[in-house]
Design an enzyme around this catalytic site. Structure first.
Site, PDB file in Angstrom:
ATOM      1  CD  GLU A   1       8.842 -11.536   2.285  1.00 20.01           C
ATOM      2  OE1 GLU A   1       9.253 -10.457   2.761  1.00 20.01           O
ATOM      3  OE2 GLU A   1       7.674 -11.953   2.439  1.00 20.01           O
TER       4      GLU A   1
ATOM      5  NE  ARG B   1       6.427 -10.733   9.657  1.00 19.98           N
ATOM      6  CZ  ARG B   1       5.941  -9.535   9.325  1.00 19.98           C
ATOM      7  NH1 ARG B   1       5.089  -9.435   8.299  1.00 19.98           N
ATOM      8  NH2 ARG B   1       6.273  -8.466  10.002  1.00 19.98           N
TER       9      ARG B   1
ATOM     10  CG  HIS C   1       6.433  -8.286   2.869  1.00 18.41           C
ATOM     11  ND1 HIS C   1       7.226  -8.990   3.739  1.00 18.41           N
ATOM     12  CD2 HIS C   1       5.501  -7.667   3.658  1.00 18.41           C
ATOM     13  CE1 HIS C   1       6.817  -8.811   4.990  1.00 18.41           C
ATOM     14  NE2 HIS C   1       5.772  -8.006   4.960  1.00 18.41           N
TER      15      HIS C   1
END
Length: 325
Positions: free
Chosen positions: A262, A233, A281
């Protein structure tokens, strides 16, 4: 007839699985907004959820919902407290993408240790003089600190050991006899091993309040030339402190699949560094993992309808336990 809402894009095999259950009605919303999801909830018995936020309003509007099935292992986009308060089970996909994330972390480790991005740029620019800089390093014999010994951390440790690395594991929730039984060094607090680790790889959840685990204090304790890998994370890192550690501190490089925001802001200083290897990600989204996650999430819905949902996949099992009282 139970109704499943597919909120996002999914592997075609998930539709194949659902086609084997004609007793289930299926509706799909491609990339829905949070409000669209709220409006769609009445009459839905199961939702397969990708990244759209699912909060209090959605929970309150879910008059028939029996399960929230996350298409992944993270659940940052779900208000777990609201789901639990409304008696809604939240399920994840277990190990469906664990290999994918582990392999991505391993790739980032090799790429940063081998100086892959600058060497690629040098080759494209016909700068073969870069060979004389001798910047690439080997991982054999290096010490790696694996922070978190869950589904992904265990896989990462095993692969690193196979590459003849000294593996140090930090996870206060795993008994040290278990970690030592695998042949790894145990530390209860990862900070106690920062000075000795050539590579630090993060495989633990983010803090509930979003506070970072790695701040300027932690970065200052890392050994010179260390490499940081984060596929967990983005909130685990203080990005300003990380930038300082990469430009004026001990860190040689970082491999990041996650950032605090993000997508990150275009003016995020980390984006301008050539010793940072970034990906969007996507560690857990290989072709194989995408299929596995979709199938597992749909199966969780089907199992919930039949009253046989495996507690292994549940984030809030107390919801089902209270229902049994």
């Amino acid at each position: 007839m139970p109704k499943i809402l597919l909120a996002g894009k999914f592997h075609p095999d998930t539709l194949t699985l659902l086609a084997e259950h004609p007793e289930v009605e299926v509706r799909t919303l491609i990339d829905p907004t949070e409000q669209q999801l709220v409006d769609a909830m009445p009459g839905v018995h199961g939702i397969v959820l990708r990244t759209t936020p699912f909060g209090e309003a959605a929970c309150a509007n879910a008059d028939s919902l029996q399960i929230i099935a996350r298409h992944g292992v993270g659940y940052d986009n779900v208000d777990v407290g609201a789901a639990t308060a409304h008696g809604l089970p939240l399920a994840v996909v277990g190990e469906a993408n664990s290999n994918a994330v582990c392999e991505h972390a391993f790739m980032l480790m090799l790429a940063t240790m081998k100086d892959a991005l600058p060497l690629d740029a040098a080759t494209r620019g016909q700068d073969y003089g870069r060979r004389d800089s001798v910047t690439a390093r080997e991982v054999s014999g290096k010490s790696i600190l694996v922070v978190g010994f869950g589904r992904i951390g265990t896989r990462m440790a095993r692969r690193c050991a196979a590459f003849d690395m000294h593996v140090i594991v930090a996870d206060p929730y795993v008994p040290q006899r278990v970690i030592r039984g695998h042949g790894y060094e145990y530390v209860e607090d990862f900070r106690d091993a920062l000075e000795r680790a050539d590579i630090i790889t993060m495989h633990r959840p983010g803090n509930h309040d979003g506070s970072p685990e790695l701040t300027g204090q932690e970065f200052s304790r890392m050994r010179k030339g260390a490499v940081l890998i984060n596929t967990a994370r983005g909130t685990l890192l203080d990005e300003d402190a990380l930038y300082h550690a990469l430009t004026n501190g001990p860190l040689a490089a970082a491999g990041l699949d996650v950032t605090r925001d993000e997508p990150p802001a275009l003016d995020l200083p980390l984006l301008g560094l050539d010793n940072v290897f970034l990906s969007p990600h996507i560690a857990g989204v290989t072709q194989e993992a995408f299929r596995n996650m979709g199938l597992r999430a749909v199966q969780n819905c089907l199992d919930a309808f039949e009253g046989k949902l495996d507690p292994y996949y549940l984030i809030n099992p107390e919801v089902l336990q209270s229902g049994d009282d």
